[in-house]
Motif scaffolding. Structure first.
Motif, PDB file in Angstrom:
ATOM      1  N   VAL A  60       0.889  -1.165   0.000  1.00  0.00           N
ATOM      2  CA  VAL A  60       0.000   0.000   0.000  1.00  0.00           C
ATOM      3  C   VAL A  60       0.924   1.212   0.000  1.00  0.00           C
ATOM      4  O   VAL A  60       1.549   1.536   1.010  1.00  0.00           O
ATOM      5  CB  VAL A  60      -0.918   0.025   1.234  1.00  0.00           C
ATOM      6  CG1 VAL A  60      -1.773   1.287   1.242  1.00  0.00           C
ATOM      7  CG2 VAL A  60      -1.808  -1.215   1.265  1.00  0.00           C
ATOM      8  N   ALA A  61       1.067   1.841  -1.139  1.00  0.00           N
ATOM      9  CA  ALA A  61       2.013   2.954  -1.281  1.00  0.00           C
ATOM     10  C   ALA A  61       1.372   4.262  -0.821  1.00  0.00           C
ATOM     11  O   ALA A  61       0.264   4.287  -0.283  1.00  0.00           O
ATOM     12  CB  ALA A  61       2.496   3.053  -2.724  1.00  0.00           C
ATOM     13  N   GLY A  62       2.097   5.356  -1.036  1.00  0.00           N
ATOM     14  CA  GLY A  62       1.581   6.680  -0.716  1.00  0.00           C
ATOM     15  C   GLY A  62       2.272   7.334   0.454  1.00  0.00           C
ATOM     16  O   GLY A  62       2.099   6.909   1.599  1.00  0.00           O
ATOM     17  N   HIS A  63       3.104   8.376   0.174  1.00  0.00           N
ATOM     18  CA  HIS A  63       3.739   9.123   1.262  1.00  0.00           C
ATOM     19  C   HIS A  63       3.520  10.627   1.119  1.00  0.00           C
ATOM     20  O   HIS A  63       4.321  11.421   1.578  1.00  0.00           O
ATOM     21  CB  HIS A  63       5.234   8.772   1.392  1.00  0.00           C
ATOM     22  CG  HIS A  63       6.049   9.010   0.160  1.00  0.00           C
ATOM     23  ND1 HIS A  63       7.184   8.290  -0.111  1.00  0.00           N
ATOM     24  CD2 HIS A  63       5.917   9.897  -0.857  1.00  0.00           C
ATOM     25  CE1 HIS A  63       7.732   8.711  -1.232  1.00  0.00           C
ATOM     26  NE2 HIS A  63       6.971   9.691  -1.699  1.00  0.00           N
ATOM     27  N   GLU A  64       2.440  10.982   0.460  1.00  0.00           N
ATOM     28  CA  GLU A  64       1.973  12.372   0.408  1.00  0.00           C
ATOM     29  C   GLU A  64       0.538  12.353   0.931  1.00  0.00           C
ATOM     30  O   GLU A  64      -0.408  12.171   0.176  1.00  0.00           O
ATOM     31  CB  GLU A  64       2.030  12.911  -1.022  1.00  0.00           C
ATOM     32  CG  GLU A  64       3.444  12.967  -1.593  1.00  0.00           C
ATOM     33  CD  GLU A  64       3.507  13.554  -2.993  1.00  0.00           C
ATOM     34  OE1 GLU A  64       4.575  14.023  -3.379  1.00  0.00           O
ATOM     35  OE2 GLU A  64       2.468  13.540  -3.702  1.00  0.00           O
ATOM     36  N   ILE A  65       0.413  12.523   2.238  1.00  0.00           N
ATOM     37  CA  ILE A  65      -0.840  12.194   2.916  1.00  0.00           C
ATOM     38  C   ILE A  65      -1.366  13.390   3.711  1.00  0.00           C
ATOM     39  O   ILE A  65      -0.604  14.044   4.430  1.00  0.00           O
ATOM     40  CB  ILE A  65      -0.624  11.015   3.893  1.00  0.00           C
ATOM     41  CG1 ILE A  65       0.060   9.835   3.179  1.00  0.00           C
ATOM     42  CG2 ILE A  65      -1.929  10.579   4.512  1.00  0.00           C
ATOM     43  CD1 ILE A  65       0.513   8.737   4.126  1.00  0.00           C
ATOM     44  N   ALA A  66      -2.659  13.655   3.590  1.00  0.00           N
ATOM     45  CA  ALA A  66      -3.284  14.719   4.376  1.00  0.00           C
ATOM     46  C   ALA A  66      -4.665  14.283   4.821  1.00  0.00           C
ATOM     47  O   ALA A  66      -5.390  13.606   4.087  1.00  0.00           O
ATOM     48  CB  ALA A  66      -3.377  16.012   3.557  1.00  0.00           C
ATOM     49  N   GLY A  67      -5.017  14.666   6.045  1.00  0.00           N
ATOM     50  CA  GLY A  67      -6.321  14.291   6.565  1.00  0.00           C
ATOM     51  C   GLY A  67      -6.645  14.982   7.869  1.00  0.00           C
ATOM     52  O   GLY A  67      -6.048  16.020   8.203  1.00  0.00           O
ATOM     53  N   VAL A  68      -7.569  14.418   8.628  1.00  0.00           N
ATOM     54  CA  VAL A  68      -8.088  15.048   9.848  1.00  0.00           C
ATOM     55  C   VAL A  68      -8.010  14.063  11.018  1.00  0.00           C
ATOM     56  O   VAL A  68      -8.452  12.908  10.910  1.00  0.00           O
ATOM     57  CB  VAL A  68      -9.546  15.506   9.654  1.00  0.00           C
ATOM     58  CG1 VAL A  68     -10.093  16.128  10.933  1.00  0.00           C
ATOM     59  CG2 VAL A  68      -9.642  16.503   8.502  1.00  0.00           C
ATOM     60  N   VAL A  69      -7.478  14.528  12.142  1.00  0.00           N
ATOM     61  CA  VAL A  69      -7.314  13.707  13.335  1.00  0.00           C
ATOM     62  C   VAL A  69      -8.684  13.328  13.911  1.00  0.00           C
ATOM     63  O   VAL A  69      -9.570  14.179  14.043  1.00  0.00           O
ATOM     64  CB  VAL A  69      -6.496  14.453  14.405  1.00  0.00           C
ATOM     65  CG1 VAL A  69      -6.443  13.655  15.705  1.00  0.00           C
ATOM     66  CG2 VAL A  69      -5.085  14.741  13.899  1.00  0.00           C
ATOM     67  N   THR A  70      -8.824  12.050  14.257  1.00  0.00           N
ATOM     68  CA  THR A  70     -10.058  11.600  14.899  1.00  0.00           C
ATOM     69  C   THR A  70      -9.822  11.021  16.287  1.00  0.00           C
ATOM     70  O   THR A  70     -10.746  10.954  17.087  1.00  0.00           O
ATOM     71  CB  THR A  70     -10.784  10.548  14.039  1.00  0.00           C
ATOM     72  OG1 THR A  70      -9.919   9.424  13.835  1.00  0.00           O
ATOM     73  CG2 THR A  70     -11.198  11.130  12.701  1.00  0.00           C
ATOM     74  N   GLU A  71      -8.575  10.597  16.584  1.00  0.00           N
ATOM     75  CA  GLU A  71      -8.308   9.983  17.888  1.00  0.00           C
ATOM     76  C   GLU A  71      -6.850  10.210  18.264  1.00  0.00           C
ATOM     77  O   GLU A  71      -5.958  10.124  17.399  1.00  0.00           O
ATOM     78  CB  GLU A  71      -8.607   8.487  17.837  1.00  0.00           C
ATOM     79  CG  GLU A  71      -8.560   7.788  19.181  1.00  0.00           C
ATOM     80  CD  GLU A  71      -8.962   6.327  19.096  1.00  0.00           C
ATOM     81  OE1 GLU A  71      -8.801   5.624  20.115  1.00  0.00           O
ATOM     82  OE2 GLU A  71      -9.423   5.898  18.022  1.00  0.00           O
ATOM     83  N   VAL A  72      -6.593  10.500  19.534  1.00  0.00           N
ATOM     84  CA  VAL A  72      -5.217  10.700  19.997  1.00  0.00           C
ATOM     85  C   VAL A  72      -4.967   9.868  21.247  1.00  0.00           C
ATOM     86  O   VAL A  72      -5.882   9.575  22.018  1.00  0.00           O
ATOM     87  CB  VAL A  72      -4.909  12.189  20.297  1.00  0.00           C
ATOM     88  CG1 VAL A  72      -5.108  13.042  19.059  1.00  0.00           C
ATOM     89  CG2 VAL A  72      -5.769  12.700  21.447  1.00  0.00           C
TER      90      VAL A  72
END
Length: 350
Positions: A60-72
């Motif tokens: 599973v490739a992909g190292h340009e990633i953006a998103g929203v935090v849901t859990e810490v």
């Protein structure tokens, strides 16, 4: 543990297919975030097709990633649910060696070394899986905060293409009074032109043809020259302080060295499949010139780059695609048919 949709490839000649992968619950200092967008980098293609050594399939490739935090995790202090974040080319390092302490985690010399976002082995002993998926768990120290001014689809490519061009331009002093040439107006080059111009340098694009000239000028270049135009290239000899080469083949290092002023530098970002190239050492010695390489940047510098983009309205030019278009997109990238970065909308993973 969260199970998320993803796209994986199982061999060098395979095709990406929909699957599910399991992400770990965030530990005390970890963050889980839902991925919104993932850029397609040429490095993904080289790895998926087994062109850069051993690949851990299924990938599973992909190292340009953006998103929203849901859990810490319980000890996370830097992020909270709802924060907009990004991940680049690595997700861990030893944190104790000289390189890590200097903010150069990508050159970690300790154990476990720099852990790639995909095609690597994490601290849990499992292969890492990248951004062609709908969620990921990452240590807080390896996340970047996405400024409010930058949309997530534009932020994703900056995690690799952005830092890969920003870091060497900053290191070698691109700025007012400097002449910079950017070789290749592709996924890297079109961002590099914007950085060099925003830093105050005079920018020239060197491309195989003039097909992208209008784009180059709009992005901040003051000149655009075809590398196939022998007379124009001859006229550029001893012209540049910095040459940022973003392509892996097509222009010999000796040709670029001839375009440098004394004390100038050619910075190579592209990596030929063979990993080697010949250089006439006389071209280096005559003029005290330098031939350098560059390879992304650390977490602190990547955050600095994102803030610079926010302050200077720098954005990659992206084409949003669905996950079922990844295979076609790979062929288009290899064929130089994308302007300028494919970005996967992970909502299309279903």
């Amino acid at each position: 543990m969260p199970e998320v949709n993803a796209y994986a490839i199982d061999s060098p000649t395979g095709r990406y297919e929909k699957t599910t992968i399991t992400r770990r619950e965030p530990g005390p200092t970890e963050v889980y975030f839902e991925i919104a967008y993932a850029g397609i980098c040429h490095s993904d293609i080289h790895t998926a097709r087994g062109e850069w050594g051993e690949t851990l399939y299924p990938l599973v490739a992909g190292h340009e990633i953006a998103g929203v935090v849901t859990e810490v995790g319980s000890e996370v202090t830097q992020f909270k649910a709802g924060d907009r974040v990004g991940v680049g080319c690595f997700v861990d390092s030893c944190r104790e060696c000289e390189m890590c302490k200097a903010g150069d985690e990508h050159f970690c010399t300790g154990r476990p070394g720099t852990v790639g976002t995909y095609n690597s082995i994490g601290r849990d002993g499992e292969p890492t899986a990248g951004g062609y998926s709908q969620g990921i768990t990452v240590e807080q120290d390896y996340l970047m905060r996405v400024p409010d001014e930058i949309s997530l689809e534009h932020a994703a490519p900056l995690m690799c293409a952005g830092i890969t061009t920003y870091s060497p331009l900053k290191h070698w002093g691109a700025g007012p009074g400097k002449r910079v040439a950017v070789v290749g107006l592709g996924g890297l080059g079109h961002v590099g032109v914007q950085f060099a111009a925003a830093m105050g340098a005079e920018v020239t694009v060197l491309g195989r043809t003039l097909a992208k000239r209008d784009d180059g000028m709009k992005l901040g270049a003051s000149d655009y020259v075809s590398t196939q135009d022998a007379d124009a290239m001859k006229g550029l000899r001893a012209s540049f302080d910095i040459i940022l080469c973003t392509i892996s083949d097509g222009v010999e290092p000796d040709t670029l060295l001839a375009l440098l002023k004394p004390y100038g530098v050619v910075i190579n970002l592209g990596l030929p499949e063979s990993g080697s190239a010949s250089v006439n050492l006389g071209r280096l010695i005559n003029g005290n010139k330098a031939l350098a390489g560059a390879n992304i940047g650390g977490i602190r510098e990547t955050q600095e780059m994102l803030d610079f983009c926010a302050d200077n309205a720098i954005r990659p030019i992206v084409e949003i695609i669905g996950a079922d278009q990844i295979n076609e997109a790979y062929d288009n990238v290899v064929g130089s048919k994308v302007r300028y970065r494919y970005v996967i909308d992970t909502a299309t993973m279903g």
